[in-house]
Design a protein around this motif. Structure first.
Motif, PDB file in Angstrom:
ATOM      1  N   LEU A  67     112.599  18.435 105.557  1.00 60.50           N
ATOM      2  CA  LEU A  67     112.894  17.421 104.423  1.00 60.50           C
ATOM      3  C   LEU A  67     113.527  18.182 103.219  1.00 60.50           C
ATOM      4  O   LEU A  67     114.650  17.464 102.639  1.00 60.50           O
ATOM      5  CB  LEU A  67     111.486  16.896 103.796  1.00 60.50           C
ATOM      6  CG  LEU A  67     110.816  15.888 104.780  1.00 60.50           C
ATOM      7  CD1 LEU A  67     109.523  15.754 104.588  1.00 60.50           C
ATOM      8  CD2 LEU A  67     111.659  14.488 105.238  1.00 60.50           C
ATOM      9  N   CYS A  77     115.816  16.092 100.578  1.00 56.43           N
ATOM     10  CA  CYS A  77     114.583  15.326  99.761  1.00 56.43           C
ATOM     11  C   CYS A  77     114.172  16.169  98.542  1.00 56.43           C
ATOM     12  O   CYS A  77     114.480  17.562  98.570  1.00 56.43           O
ATOM     13  CB  CYS A  77     113.647  15.194 100.576  1.00 56.43           C
ATOM     14  SG  CYS A  77     113.681  14.153 101.995  1.00 56.43           S
ATOM     15  N   THR A  78     113.782  15.664  97.476  1.00 49.96           N
ATOM     16  CA  THR A  78     113.243  16.197  96.407  1.00 49.96           C
ATOM     17  C   THR A  78     111.950  16.843  96.604  1.00 49.96           C
ATOM     18  O   THR A  78     111.295  16.465  97.400  1.00 49.96           O
ATOM     19  CB  THR A  78     113.369  15.269  95.105  1.00 49.96           C
ATOM     20  OG1 THR A  78     112.218  14.526  95.316  1.00 49.96           O
ATOM     21  CG2 THR A  78     114.674  14.932  94.714  1.00 49.96           C
ATOM     22  N   HIS A  86     109.352  16.095  94.820  1.00 48.47           N
ATOM     23  CA  HIS A  86     108.414  15.088  94.802  1.00 48.47           C
ATOM     24  C   HIS A  86     108.174  14.188  95.813  1.00 48.47           C
ATOM     25  O   HIS A  86     106.988  13.558  96.445  1.00 48.47           O
ATOM     26  CB  HIS A  86     108.715  13.839  93.655  1.00 48.47           C
ATOM     27  CG  HIS A  86     108.011  14.648  92.034  1.00 48.47           C
ATOM     28  ND1 HIS A  86     109.028  15.522  91.432  1.00 48.47           N
ATOM     29  CD2 HIS A  86     106.904  14.549  91.683  1.00 48.47           C
ATOM     30  CE1 HIS A  86     108.326  15.980  90.319  1.00 48.47           C
ATOM     31  NE2 HIS A  86     107.262  15.453  90.382  1.00 48.47           N
ATOM     32  N   GLN A  87     109.522  13.905  96.495  1.00 51.01           N
ATOM     33  CA  GLN A  87     109.478  12.925  97.999  1.00 51.01           C
ATOM     34  C   GLN A  87     108.621  13.614  98.749  1.00 51.01           C
ATOM     35  O   GLN A  87     107.940  12.986  99.585  1.00 51.01           O
ATOM     36  CB  GLN A  87     111.127  12.883  98.122  1.00 51.01           C
ATOM     37  CG  GLN A  87     111.841  11.844  96.992  1.00 51.01           C
ATOM     38  CD  GLN A  87     113.283  11.945  97.549  1.00 51.01           C
ATOM     39  OE1 GLN A  87     113.633  12.874  97.857  1.00 51.01           O
ATOM     40  NE2 GLN A  87     114.088  10.965  97.131  1.00 51.01           N
ATOM     41  N   ILE A  88     109.056  15.135  98.954  1.00 49.54           N
ATOM     42  CA  ILE A  88     108.347  15.783 100.074  1.00 49.54           C
ATOM     43  C   ILE A  88     106.774  15.901  99.657  1.00 49.54           C
ATOM     44  O   ILE A  88     106.034  15.709 100.750  1.00 49.54           O
ATOM     45  CB  ILE A  88     108.944  17.348  99.905  1.00 49.54           C
ATOM     46  CG1 ILE A  88     110.355  17.289 100.406  1.00 49.54           C
ATOM     47  CG2 ILE A  88     108.158  18.176 100.906  1.00 49.54           C
ATOM     48  CD1 ILE A  88     110.903  18.521 100.392  1.00 49.54           C
ATOM     49  N   PHE A 112     104.912  13.562  98.199  1.00 49.99           N
ATOM     50  CA  PHE A 112     104.377  12.117  99.032  1.00 49.99           C
ATOM     51  C   PHE A 112     104.517  12.010 100.524  1.00 49.99           C
ATOM     52  O   PHE A 112     103.330  11.435 100.954  1.00 49.99           O
ATOM     53  CB  PHE A 112     105.045  11.019  97.925  1.00 49.99           C
ATOM     54  CG  PHE A 112     104.903  11.049  96.571  1.00 49.99           C
ATOM     55  CD1 PHE A 112     103.537  10.940  96.181  1.00 49.99           C
ATOM     56  CD2 PHE A 112     105.647  11.182  95.567  1.00 49.99           C
ATOM     57  CE1 PHE A 112     102.941  10.907  94.709  1.00 49.99           C
ATOM     58  CE2 PHE A 112     105.402  11.359  94.176  1.00 49.99           C
ATOM     59  CZ  PHE A 112     104.063  11.098  93.993  1.00 49.99           C
ATOM     60  N   ILE A 113     105.535  12.274 100.959  1.00 48.28           N
ATOM     61  CA  ILE A 113     105.728  12.106 102.475  1.00 48.28           C
ATOM     62  C   ILE A 113     104.645  12.909 103.251  1.00 48.28           C
ATOM     63  O   ILE A 113     103.873  12.558 103.980  1.00 48.28           O
ATOM     64  CB  ILE A 113     106.938  12.502 102.803  1.00 48.28           C
ATOM     65  CG1 ILE A 113     107.966  11.464 102.295  1.00 48.28           C
ATOM     66  CG2 ILE A 113     107.045  12.740 104.545  1.00 48.28           C
ATOM     67  CD1 ILE A 113     109.420  11.974 102.456  1.00 48.28           C
ATOM     68  N   THR A 114     104.487  14.336 102.583  1.00 46.08           N
ATOM     69  CA  THR A 114     103.504  15.132 103.401  1.00 46.08           C
ATOM     70  C   THR A 114     102.225  15.160 102.837  1.00 46.08           C
ATOM     71  O   THR A 114     101.337  15.950 103.486  1.00 46.08           O
ATOM     72  CB  THR A 114     103.899  16.570 103.287  1.00 46.08           C
ATOM     73  OG1 THR A 114     104.072  16.897 101.946  1.00 46.08           O
ATOM     74  CG2 THR A 114     105.516  16.713 103.944  1.00 46.08           C
ATOM     75  N   THR A 157     103.671  21.911  97.643  1.00 44.14           N
ATOM     76  CA  THR A 157     104.741  21.792  98.362  1.00 44.14           C
ATOM     77  C   THR A 157     105.930  22.811  98.143  1.00 44.14           C
ATOM     78  O   THR A 157     106.670  22.990  99.172  1.00 44.14           O
ATOM     79  CB  THR A 157     105.667  20.435  97.967  1.00 44.14           C
ATOM     80  OG1 THR A 157     104.714  19.440  97.714  1.00 44.14           O
ATOM     81  CG2 THR A 157     106.844  20.242  98.352  1.00 44.14           C
TER      82      THR A 157
END
Length: 69
Positions: free
Chosen positions: A6, A11-12, A14-16, A18-20, A28
């Motif tokens: 990601l 991906c930022t 923060h995005q990572i 939340f996804i993981t 992260t």
């Protein structure tokens, strides 16, 4: 593995996170730090290459007029 992928695709953190479903940005970063380091190194090399033309064949710095004002 997913976090690193990601990060590579842009991906930022923060995005990572939340996804993981990581509990924190620190968790992260443990997985994405190497990717960030690689991106920073590539940008530094690009900047160096862009500015390589500022040195003449005698090894002296040549300052373009746009930088003098």
């Amino acid at each position: 593995m997913a976090a690193k992928y990601l990060a590579k695709v842009g991906c930022t953190a923060h995005q990572i996170m939340f996804i993981t479903v990581h509990a924190s940005l620190a968790e992260t970063a443990r997985y994405t730090g190497a990717v960030e380091q690689e991106k920073i190194a590539k940008r530094a090399i690009e900047k160096r290459n862009e500015n390589a033309r500022l040195v003449n064949f005698e090894g002296k710095l040549v300052i373009p007029e746009k930088f003098l004002y």
